[in-house]
Design a protein around this motif. Structure first.
Motif, PDB file in Angstrom:
ATOM      1  N   MET A   1     120.607  33.343  41.335  1.00  0.00           N
ATOM      2  CA  MET A   1     120.036  34.134  40.253  1.00  0.00           C
ATOM      3  C   MET A   1     120.354  33.466  38.915  1.00  0.00           C
ATOM      4  SD  MET A   1     122.736  37.329  40.256  1.00  0.00           S
ATOM      5  CE  MET A   1     121.898  38.136  38.907  1.00  0.00           C
ATOM      6  N   PRO A   2     119.551  33.725  37.853  1.00  0.00           N
ATOM      7  CA  PRO A   2     119.795  33.077  36.552  1.00  0.00           C
ATOM      8  C   PRO A   2     121.176  33.408  36.004  1.00  0.00           C
ATOM      9  CG  PRO A   2     117.630  34.122  36.627  1.00  0.00           C
ATOM     10  CD  PRO A   2     118.351  34.571  37.859  1.00  0.00           C
ATOM     11  N   ILE A   3     121.669  32.551  35.130  1.00  0.00           N
ATOM     12  CA  ILE A   3     122.967  32.769  34.524  1.00  0.00           C
ATOM     13  C   ILE A   3     122.972  34.057  33.704  1.00  0.00           C
ATOM     14  CG2 ILE A   3     122.337  31.345  32.536  1.00  0.00           C
ATOM     15  CD1 ILE A   3     125.273  30.544  32.291  1.00  0.00           C
ATOM     16  N   ALA A 105     118.773  23.694  16.713  1.00  0.00           N
ATOM     17  CA  ALA A 105     118.480  24.508  17.900  1.00  0.00           C
ATOM     18  C   ALA A 105     118.604  23.573  19.093  1.00  0.00           C
ATOM     19  CB  ALA A 105     117.090  25.123  17.823  1.00  0.00           C
ATOM     20  N   ARG A 106     119.786  23.538  19.679  1.00  0.00           N
ATOM     21  CA  ARG A 106     120.047  22.634  20.797  1.00  0.00           C
ATOM     22  C   ARG A 106     120.095  23.423  22.099  1.00  0.00           C
ATOM     23  NH1 ARG A 106     123.705  20.846  24.343  1.00  0.00           N
ATOM     24  NH2 ARG A 106     123.824  18.591  24.739  1.00  0.00           N
ATOM     25  N   ALA A 107     119.323  22.972  23.082  1.00  0.00           N
ATOM     26  CA  ALA A 107     119.288  23.620  24.402  1.00  0.00           C
ATOM     27  C   ALA A 107     118.980  25.098  24.276  1.00  0.00           C
ATOM     28  CB  ALA A 107     120.606  23.400  25.137  1.00  0.00           C
ATOM     29  N   LEU A 108     118.077  25.419  23.364  1.00  0.00           N
ATOM     30  CA  LEU A 108     117.706  26.814  23.119  1.00  0.00           C
ATOM     31  C   LEU A 108     116.288  27.128  23.557  1.00  0.00           C
ATOM     32  CD1 LEU A 108     118.095  29.632  21.741  1.00  0.00           C
ATOM     33  CD2 LEU A 108     117.255  28.551  19.627  1.00  0.00           C
ATOM     34  N   ILE A 109     115.321  26.297  23.177  1.00  0.00           N
ATOM     35  CA  ILE A 109     113.929  26.733  23.257  1.00  0.00           C
ATOM     36  C   ILE A 109     113.405  26.901  24.676  1.00  0.00           C
ATOM     37  CG2 ILE A 109     113.376  25.809  20.975  1.00  0.00           C
ATOM     38  CD1 ILE A 109     111.917  23.483  22.395  1.00  0.00           C
ATOM     39  N   HIS A 110     114.088  26.322  25.683  1.00  0.00           N
ATOM     40  CA  HIS A 110     113.619  26.549  27.054  1.00  0.00           C
ATOM     41  C   HIS A 110     113.923  27.971  27.515  1.00  0.00           C
ATOM     42  CE1 HIS A 110     117.778  25.234  27.611  1.00  0.00           C
ATOM     43  NE2 HIS A 110     117.777  25.790  28.805  1.00  0.00           N
ATOM     44  N   HIS A 111     114.729  28.698  26.740  1.00  0.00           N
ATOM     45  CA  HIS A 111     114.983  30.108  27.019  1.00  0.00           C
ATOM     46  C   HIS A 111     114.002  31.016  26.287  1.00  0.00           C
ATOM     47  CE1 HIS A 111     118.679  29.181  29.127  1.00  0.00           C
ATOM     48  NE2 HIS A 111     119.156  28.535  28.085  1.00  0.00           N
ATOM     49  N   LEU A 112     113.095  30.428  25.499  1.00  0.00           N
ATOM     50  CA  LEU A 112     112.175  31.204  24.673  1.00  0.00           C
ATOM     51  C   LEU A 112     110.729  30.976  25.099  1.00  0.00           C
ATOM     52  CD1 LEU A 112     113.647  30.319  21.146  1.00  0.00           C
ATOM     53  CD2 LEU A 112     114.252  32.279  22.593  1.00  0.00           C
ATOM     54  N   SER A 113     109.972  32.038  25.199  1.00  0.00           N
ATOM     55  CA  SER A 113     108.538  31.914  25.448  1.00  0.00           C
ATOM     56  C   SER A 113     107.765  31.886  24.135  1.00  0.00           C
ATOM     57  CB  SER A 113     108.044  33.070  26.321  1.00  0.00           C
ATOM     58  OG  SER A 113     108.333  34.321  25.711  1.00  0.00           O
ATOM     59  N   ASP A 114     108.351  32.449  23.078  1.00  0.00           N
ATOM     60  CA  ASP A 114     107.688  32.553  21.780  1.00  0.00           C
ATOM     61  C   ASP A 114     108.312  31.554  20.802  1.00  0.00           C
ATOM     62  OD1 ASP A 114     106.423  33.269  19.467  1.00  0.00           O
ATOM     63  OD2 ASP A 114     107.046  35.370  19.480  1.00  0.00           O
ATOM     64  N   LEU A 115     107.835  30.325  20.849  1.00  0.00           N
ATOM     65  CA  LEU A 115     108.375  29.296  19.969  1.00  0.00           C
ATOM     66  C   LEU A 115     108.057  29.580  18.507  1.00  0.00           C
ATOM     67  CD1 LEU A 115     107.687  25.897  21.780  1.00  0.00           C
ATOM     68  CD2 LEU A 115     109.780  27.258  21.753  1.00  0.00           C
ATOM     69  N   GLU A 116     106.846  30.058  18.246  1.00  0.00           N
ATOM     70  CA  GLU A 116     106.428  30.235  16.858  1.00  0.00           C
ATOM     71  C   GLU A 116     107.318  31.231  16.116  1.00  0.00           C
ATOM     72  OE1 GLU A 116     102.308  30.904  16.102  1.00  0.00           O
ATOM     73  OE2 GLU A 116     101.695  29.389  17.573  1.00  0.00           O
ATOM     74  N   SER A 117     107.716  32.314  16.772  1.00  0.00           N
ATOM     75  CA  SER A 117     108.568  33.297  16.098  1.00  0.00           C
ATOM     76  C   SER A 117     109.919  32.693  15.745  1.00  0.00           C
ATOM     77  CB  SER A 117     108.761  34.539  16.980  1.00  0.00           C
ATOM     78  OG  SER A 117     107.564  35.262  17.092  1.00  0.00           O
ATOM     79  N   HIS A 220     123.105  28.059  38.363  1.00  0.00           N
ATOM     80  CA  HIS A 220     123.206  29.482  38.680  1.00  0.00           C
ATOM     81  C   HIS A 220     122.031  29.948  39.535  1.00  0.00           C
ATOM     82  CE1 HIS A 220     126.666  30.713  36.109  1.00  0.00           C
ATOM     83  NE2 HIS A 220     126.378  29.557  35.543  1.00  0.00           N
ATOM     84  N   GLU A 221     121.051  29.085  39.724  1.00  0.00           N
ATOM     85  CA  GLU A 221     119.930  29.393  40.615  1.00  0.00           C
ATOM     86  C   GLU A 221     120.294  29.139  42.076  1.00  0.00           C
ATOM     87  OE1 GLU A 221     117.256  30.740  39.435  1.00  0.00           O
ATOM     88  OE2 GLU A 221     117.572  30.390  37.285  1.00  0.00           O
TER      89      GLU A 221
END
Length: 260
Positions: A1-3, A105-117, A220-221
């Motif tokens: 499961m995810p972390i 923003a390091r190792a952050l955006i892969h956790h986000l679906s809304d990049l523009e916000s 964690h997967e």
């Protein structure tokens, strides 16, 4: 499961390393942070907040949505009074506008679906002339072949299903650049980076780090038995390095955007 980033068990998982010279040199080639106000978005355990302080930043703010991560970061950086941590949402930080000279923003955006916000909020927080540094892996970075240096490559060699998870969450360079330009940034440069992640005294130290899933959300997967098999597989591939130093490296892409 995810972390679970909110678990006490993971409080120090992103506070157990240090920023290596390969990263520091890359940042220095982009911007001189001496005397600057810096914001680390999604700061995790504060590794890079500490690095910015050591590089001469006037003040560093680390923000993360996990209270447990912030507790670990505060402990990690307790000897640096110029570092402040806050719990908050990177899409709506409640921090004052036009405050920061440099934002990471390091190792952050892969956790986000809304990049523009996220990028719009970053643009608001930057001073005119400020620099936004986005560091993340594209799918091409992630799937570099395995070796005694690129340990991550073995994860996908043993468990190809993890590739699907990465494909789903990784943004390509075009998407990142377009989102940055759309929110107002006018200058966006892209750079590859091979960054030293950690140096191990030998195979046993690496195995211990892997089994603890330290700073590796993708592990964690895997179930505990699956992780044990993976570590055994890696041990067999690196058996000739059992008592020799292992320098682990990760492949990244960095986007540098400037606010006019």
């Amino acid at each position: 499961m995810p972390i679970d980033f909110h678990s006490k068990n993971n409080r120090f998982t992103y506070a157990a390393r240090q920023a290596y010279l390969s990263w520091i040199s890359t940042i220095r080639n982009i911007v001189d942070v001496k005397g600057k106000r810096v914001l680390d978005m999604g700061c995790g355990g504060g590794i890079y907040c500490k690095a910015f302080a050591q590089m001469g930043a006037k003040h560093v703010t680390g923000i993360d949505f996990s209270r447990e991560m912030i507790k670990g970061a505060a402990e990690n950086c307790k000897d640096y009074p110029q570092i402040t941590f806050v719990v908050g949402d990177v899409l709506d930080t409640n921090l004052p506008s036009s405050t920061y000279d440099v934002i990471l923003a390091r190792a952050l955006i892969h956790h986000l679906s809304d990049l523009e916000s996220c990028f719009r909020e970053t643009y608001r927080l930057l001073k005119p002339g400020g620099i936004f540094i986005v560091q993340n892996r594209t799918i091409e970075d992630t799937l570099q072949p395995p070796s005694e240096n690129h340990i991550r490559g073995y994860f996908f060699e043993v468990y190809p299903r993890l590739i699907d998870i990465e494909v789903e969450r990784r943004h390509d360079g075009k998407t990142v650049k377009e989102a940055l330009l759309k929110v107002g940034f006018r200058s966006v440069d892209e750079h590859p980076l091979c960054e030293t992640r950690k140096t191990y005294t030998g195979l046993e130290e690496l195995k211990k780090d892997l089994l603890a899933r330290t700073g590796r959300s993708i592990l964690h997967e895997l179930s505990d038995p699956e992780l044990e098999y993976l570590v055994q597989y890696i041990s067999e591939r690196l058996c000739n390095r059992s008592t020799q130093e292992i320098v682990e490296q990760d492949y990244w892409t960095i986007w540098v955007a400037k606010k006019e």
